[in-house]
Scaffold this motif. Structure first.
Motif, short mmCIF file in Angstrom:
data_model
loop_
_atom_site.label_atom_id
_atom_site.label_comp_id
_atom_site.label_asym_id
_atom_site.label_seq_id
_atom_site.Cartn_x
_atom_site.Cartn_y
_atom_site.Cartn_z
N ASN A 121 0.85 -1.18 0.00
CA ASN A 121 0.00 0.00 0.00
C ASN A 121 0.89 1.24 0.00
OD1 ASN A 121 -2.43 1.52 0.14
ND2 ASN A 121 -2.08 1.82 2.31
N TRP A 122 0.61 2.17 -0.90
CA TRP A 122 1.35 3.42 -1.04
C TRP A 122 0.38 4.56 -0.75
CZ3 TRP A 122 6.31 4.65 -3.26
CH2 TRP A 122 6.48 6.00 -3.60
N HIS A 123 0.73 5.41 0.19
CA HIS A 123 -0.14 6.53 0.52
C HIS A 123 0.71 7.80 0.62
CE1 HIS A 123 -3.58 8.65 2.13
NE2 HIS A 123 -2.79 9.15 3.07
N TYR A 124 0.23 8.86 0.00
CA TYR A 124 0.93 10.15 0.06
C TYR A 124 -0.07 11.25 0.38
CZ TYR A 124 3.17 14.48 -1.27
OH TYR A 124 3.66 15.76 -1.25
N GLN A 125 0.30 12.10 1.35
CA GLN A 125 -0.52 13.25 1.68
C GLN A 125 0.33 14.26 2.44
OE1 GLN A 125 -4.02 12.32 3.96
NE2 GLN A 125 -4.84 14.38 3.77
N ASN A 126 0.29 15.52 2.00
CA ASN A 126 0.96 16.63 2.68
C ASN A 126 2.43 16.35 3.01
OD1 ASN A 126 -1.49 18.03 2.68
ND2 ASN A 126 -2.09 17.10 4.61
N ASN A 127 3.20 15.93 2.02
CA ASN A 127 4.63 15.65 2.17
C ASN A 127 4.93 14.52 3.16
OD1 ASN A 127 5.53 17.44 0.24
ND2 ASN A 127 5.79 19.11 1.68
N ILE A 128 4.00 13.59 3.30
CA ILE A 128 4.22 12.38 4.10
C ILE A 128 3.89 11.17 3.23
CG2 ILE A 128 3.54 11.06 6.14
CD1 ILE A 128 2.73 13.73 7.44
N TRP A 129 4.90 10.32 3.07
CA TRP A 129 4.72 9.07 2.33
C TRP A 129 4.63 7.94 3.35
CZ3 TRP A 129 7.97 12.94 0.88
CH2 TRP A 129 7.79 13.48 -0.40
N THR A 130 3.62 7.11 3.20
CA THR A 130 3.47 5.92 4.03
C THR A 130 3.50 4.72 3.11
OG1 THR A 130 2.11 7.17 5.60
CG2 THR A 130 2.03 4.76 5.75
N ASP A 178 4.60 -13.07 7.87
CA ASP A 178 3.72 -12.64 8.96
C ASP A 178 4.14 -11.29 9.55
OD1 ASP A 178 6.05 -13.56 10.09
OD2 ASP A 178 5.08 -14.69 11.69
N GLU A 179 4.98 -10.57 8.85
CA GLU A 179 5.43 -9.26 9.33
C GLU A 179 4.82 -8.14 8.48
OE1 GLU A 179 9.69 -9.29 9.27
OE2 GLU A 179 9.78 -10.25 11.23
N ASN A 180 4.20 -7.18 9.16
CA ASN A 180 3.67 -6.00 8.49
C ASN A 180 4.69 -4.86 8.67
OD1 ASN A 180 1.05 -6.99 7.67
ND2 ASN A 180 0.59 -7.09 9.85
N LYS A 181 5.28 -4.46 7.57
CA LYS A 181 6.30 -3.41 7.58
C LYS A 181 5.67 -2.10 7.13
CE LYS A 181 9.89 -6.29 8.08
NZ LYS A 181 10.89 -6.22 9.10
N GLN A 182 6.19 -1.01 7.70
CA GLN A 182 5.71 0.30 7.30
C GLN A 182 6.86 1.30 7.39
OE1 GLN A 182 2.72 2.44 9.75
NE2 GLN A 182 1.46 2.22 7.91
N ILE A 183 7.08 2.00 6.30
CA ILE A 183 8.07 3.08 6.24
C ILE A 183 7.27 4.38 6.12
CG2 ILE A 183 9.93 4.13 4.91
CD1 ILE A 183 10.53 1.26 3.82
N ILE A 184 7.57 5.30 7.04
CA ILE A 184 6.92 6.60 6.99
C ILE A 184 8.00 7.65 6.82
CG2 ILE A 184 5.48 8.29 8.19
CD1 ILE A 184 4.17 5.94 9.64
N VAL A 185 7.89 8.44 5.75
CA VAL A 185 8.86 9.49 5.45
C VAL A 185 8.12 10.82 5.46
CG1 VAL A 185 10.51 10.38 3.79
CG2 VAL A 185 10.22 7.90 4.04
N GLU A 186 8.57 11.72 6.33
CA GLU A 186 7.97 13.04 6.45
C GLU A 186 8.98 14.08 5.97
OE1 GLU A 186 5.75 13.50 10.38
OE2 GLU A 186 7.21 11.90 10.76
N LEU A 187 8.61 14.84 4.96
CA LEU A 187 9.46 15.92 4.46
C LEU A 187 9.05 17.20 5.16
CD1 LEU A 187 11.59 16.90 2.36
CD2 LEU A 187 9.66 17.30 0.83
N LYS A 188 10.01 17.83 5.85
CA LYS A 188 9.75 19.06 6.59
C LYS A 188 10.54 20.19 5.97
CE LYS A 188 7.54 17.01 10.05
NZ LYS A 188 6.24 17.33 10.56
N GLU A 189 9.89 21.28 5.71
CA GLU A 189 10.57 22.45 5.13
C GLU A 189 10.80 23.51 6.17
OE1 GLU A 189 9.51 23.62 1.16
OE2 GLU A 189 8.28 21.83 0.98
#
Length: 110
Positions: A83-92, A99-110
Protein backbone atom coordinates in the motif's frame (compact mmCIF):
# COMPACT_ATOMS: atom_id res chain seq x y z
CA UNK A 1 14.70 21.15 5.04
CA UNK A 2 14.92 17.69 6.61
CA UNK A 3 13.15 14.34 6.62
CA UNK A 4 12.03 12.05 9.40
CA UNK A 5 12.38 8.41 8.36
CA UNK A 6 10.56 5.85 10.51
CA UNK A 7 10.37 2.07 10.20
CA UNK A 8 7.66 0.02 11.88
CA UNK A 9 7.36 -3.75 12.18
CA UNK A 10 3.95 -5.08 13.25
CA UNK A 11 2.99 -1.58 14.49
CA UNK A 12 6.09 -1.28 16.70
CA UNK A 13 8.58 1.49 15.99
CA UNK A 14 11.93 -0.08 15.04
CA UNK A 15 13.76 3.20 14.49
CA UNK A 16 13.21 6.84 13.63
CA UNK A 17 15.95 8.99 12.13
CA UNK A 18 16.11 12.65 11.22
CA UNK A 19 18.11 13.34 8.05
CA UNK A 20 19.35 16.68 6.80
CA UNK A 21 21.68 15.12 4.21
CA UNK A 22 19.43 13.65 1.52
CA UNK A 23 18.52 14.10 -2.13
CA UNK A 24 15.04 15.12 -3.17
CA UNK A 25 13.66 15.94 -6.60
CA UNK A 26 9.99 16.98 -6.46
CA UNK A 27 7.70 14.30 -7.92
CA UNK A 28 10.78 12.28 -8.99
CA UNK A 29 12.69 10.65 -6.11
CA UNK A 30 13.88 10.88 -2.53
CA UNK A 31 17.19 9.29 -1.50
CA UNK A 32 19.00 8.94 1.82
CA UNK A 33 21.81 6.81 3.25
CA UNK A 34 22.17 5.49 6.79
CA UNK A 35 23.81 2.63 8.67
CA UNK A 36 21.39 0.19 6.98
CA UNK A 37 22.32 1.15 3.42
CA UNK A 38 21.19 3.50 0.69
CA UNK A 39 17.43 4.03 0.42
CA UNK A 40 15.67 5.42 -2.63
CA UNK A 41 11.99 6.06 -3.16
CA UNK A 42 11.06 6.50 -6.80
CA UNK A 43 8.05 8.79 -6.48
CA UNK A 44 6.98 8.41 -10.12
CA UNK A 45 7.17 4.62 -10.37
CA UNK A 46 6.22 4.02 -6.71
CA UNK A 47 9.24 1.82 -5.97
CA UNK A 48 11.24 1.62 -2.75
CA UNK A 49 14.79 0.29 -3.05
CA UNK A 50 17.44 -0.39 -0.44
CA UNK A 51 21.00 -1.22 -1.39
CA UNK A 52 23.27 -2.66 1.27
CA UNK A 53 26.56 -4.12 0.06
CA UNK A 54 25.81 -6.67 -2.65
CA UNK A 55 22.08 -6.95 -1.81
CA UNK A 56 19.33 -4.96 -3.52
CA UNK A 57 15.91 -5.09 -1.83
CA UNK A 58 13.09 -3.59 -3.89
CA UNK A 59 9.36 -3.18 -3.29
CA UNK A 60 7.23 -2.37 -6.34
CA UNK A 61 4.03 -0.80 -5.01
CA UNK A 62 2.33 -0.71 -8.42
CA UNK A 63 2.78 -4.41 -9.22
CA UNK A 64 2.78 -5.66 -5.59
CA UNK A 65 6.18 -7.29 -5.90
CA UNK A 66 9.15 -7.88 -3.63
CA UNK A 67 12.39 -8.26 -5.57
CA UNK A 68 15.67 -9.30 -3.98
CA UNK A 69 18.87 -9.28 -6.02
CA UNK A 70 22.04 -10.88 -4.61
CA UNK A 71 25.51 -10.40 -6.08
CA UNK A 72 23.92 -8.74 -9.16
CA UNK A 73 23.03 -12.12 -10.68
CA UNK A 74 20.66 -13.99 -8.33
CA UNK A 75 17.15 -12.55 -8.50
CA UNK A 76 14.18 -13.58 -6.39
CA UNK A 77 10.76 -12.12 -7.07
CA UNK A 78 7.43 -12.78 -5.36
CA UNK A 79 4.00 -11.23 -4.94
CA UNK A 80 3.21 -9.39 -1.70
CA UNK A 81 0.54 -7.09 -0.31
CA UNK A 82 1.50 -3.41 -0.60
CA UNK A 83 0.00 0.00 0.00
CA UNK A 84 1.35 3.42 -1.04
CA UNK A 85 -0.14 6.53 0.52
CA UNK A 86 0.93 10.15 0.06
CA UNK A 87 -0.52 13.25 1.68
CA UNK A 88 0.96 16.63 2.68
CA UNK A 89 4.63 15.65 2.17
CA UNK A 90 4.22 12.38 4.10
CA UNK A 91 4.72 9.07 2.33
CA UNK A 92 3.47 5.92 4.03
CA UNK A 93 4.76 2.75 2.40
CA UNK A 94 3.26 -0.45 3.79
CA UNK A 95 4.01 -4.01 2.78
CA UNK A 96 3.61 -7.50 4.19
CA UNK A 97 6.42 -10.08 4.24
CA UNK A 98 5.12 -13.43 5.49
CA UNK A 99 3.72 -12.64 8.96
CA UNK A 100 5.43 -9.26 9.33
CA UNK A 101 3.67 -6.00 8.49
CA UNK A 102 6.30 -3.41 7.58
CA UNK A 103 5.71 0.30 7.30
CA UNK A 104 8.07 3.08 6.24
CA UNK A 105 6.92 6.60 6.99
CA UNK A 106 8.86 9.49 5.45
CA UNK A 107 7.97 13.04 6.45
CA UNK A 108 9.46 15.92 4.46
CA UNK A 109 9.75 19.06 6.59
CA UNK A 110 10.57 22.45 5.13
Amino acid sequence: MFINWSLYNNDKLVFKNKHTDFKYETDEYLQVSDEYGSHKIDLKSKIYEKIDGNVIFRIDFVNNLCIIILDSDKKFEFKIETNWHYQNNIWTLSYKLEDENKQIIVELKE
